[in-house]
Design a protein around this motif. Sequence first.
Motif, PDB file in Angstrom:
ATOM      1  N   THR A  48     -62.974  43.214  26.387  1.00  0.00           N
ATOM      2  CA  THR A  48     -62.117  42.656  27.439  1.00  0.00           C
ATOM      3  C   THR A  48     -62.669  41.310  27.876  1.00  0.00           C
ATOM      4  N   VAL A 193     -53.636  46.295  21.999  1.00  0.00           N
ATOM      5  CA  VAL A 193     -54.005  44.978  22.513  1.00  0.00           C
ATOM      6  C   VAL A 193     -53.095  44.597  23.682  1.00  0.00           C
ATOM      7  N   SER A 195     -52.541  41.201  26.135  1.00  0.00           N
ATOM      8  CA  SER A 195     -52.933  39.799  26.243  1.00  0.00           C
ATOM      9  C   SER A 195     -51.957  39.048  27.136  1.00  0.00           C
ATOM     10  N   TYR A 207     -56.277  36.364  29.737  1.00  0.00           N
ATOM     11  CA  TYR A 207     -56.752  37.755  29.693  1.00  0.00           C
ATOM     12  C   TYR A 207     -56.434  38.398  28.349  1.00  0.00           C
ATOM     13  N   ARG A 208     -57.372  39.206  27.870  1.00  0.00           N
ATOM     14  CA  ARG A 208     -57.164  39.965  26.645  1.00  0.00           C
ATOM     15  C   ARG A 208     -58.066  41.198  26.654  1.00  0.00           C
TER      16      ARG A 208
END
Length: 348
Positions: A48, A193, A195, A207-208
Amino acid sequence: MRVLAAIFRPCPVIRTHSGGRDLRHVFFRDGSLAGIGKGETLTYQTRTSGWSAPKPAAEAQDPQEEMLSLAVSGEQAVLKRERGGVEQSIGTFPASVGNPIVMYFMETALRDMAKQAGGSPFYIRNRIKEALLDKAERESVTVRYGKDDITAERATIRPFVTDEARGDMGGFAGLVLAVTVSDEVPGEYLSLVASAPAAEGTEAEGYRTAITLQAPGGRNAMMRGLSFAAAIGLVSTLAAGSAIAQDAGVRAMADRLNDYPTAARADYVFGCMAANGQDQKSLRNCSCSIDVIASILPYEKYEEAETVLSLQQASGERMSAFKTMNMATTIVADLRRAQAEAEMLCFF
């Protein structure tokens, strides 16, 4: 008769809109743990990073990495996390419901968004549910797993693309959730995922968070059939001790599941069905819901929360003061968290 079921109503199941693409079955796959044998362990790597809130972060956000282990023991799936050399139990879930890694992913993404952007987790969760029903995209892809290229399916949703509150979300207005699945891999989930781009006018990386299944024998893979502790290099004697502890934990969990009286389970299911429909599907969903809650919350705590909620429905000065007591708030919050997990697992 206890009144919690009458007070608590799980959120009604949202119906599919006509013409929509309901891809819940891709995100939440029934029977995804059916092929996992007793004692087998799946490993997922999680990373993260980034910041997508409307306002810049108060301090630098370092990437966080962790390893997740998912072991099936009998009818239970045990999910654990190892971060910075410290192992932590996340929870025990009914294996028949499916792979809990997707629920962990969803909850991680919505909690991170709520923390960064200051939104309500309940609002975020509901927008995700709506997007699953009629705004999802679906495609066939070829991905690498270990040394092989395999055929997989990817489902993608953008929960806030038309949301009326997107102007207050910063980069999270463009949040994308993508899940890649294949019945050719154990547990069926290859990658999950979430993102989002950085907010306009900020210099941060967006953000991911990504959760990726590790192939057996890979650099970060966990050997199947061994305990999580053994996989990170502890000596065999400690591994044996971990296995014994895990067996004891499974027995303790079974005891917890069985300490809910039949009357309490029935009362919950009746109240749940009154809110969600008097049919076989609602019966299954509501029965699943109380099973998940029982796996998370001991009956003693459930009963305490039930009593608190009952008292909070009463009127009067004393009851008004009771509603704001820290202890009462904490007790109810624990139940609400258990209910949220049950809803994610059972009502999608």
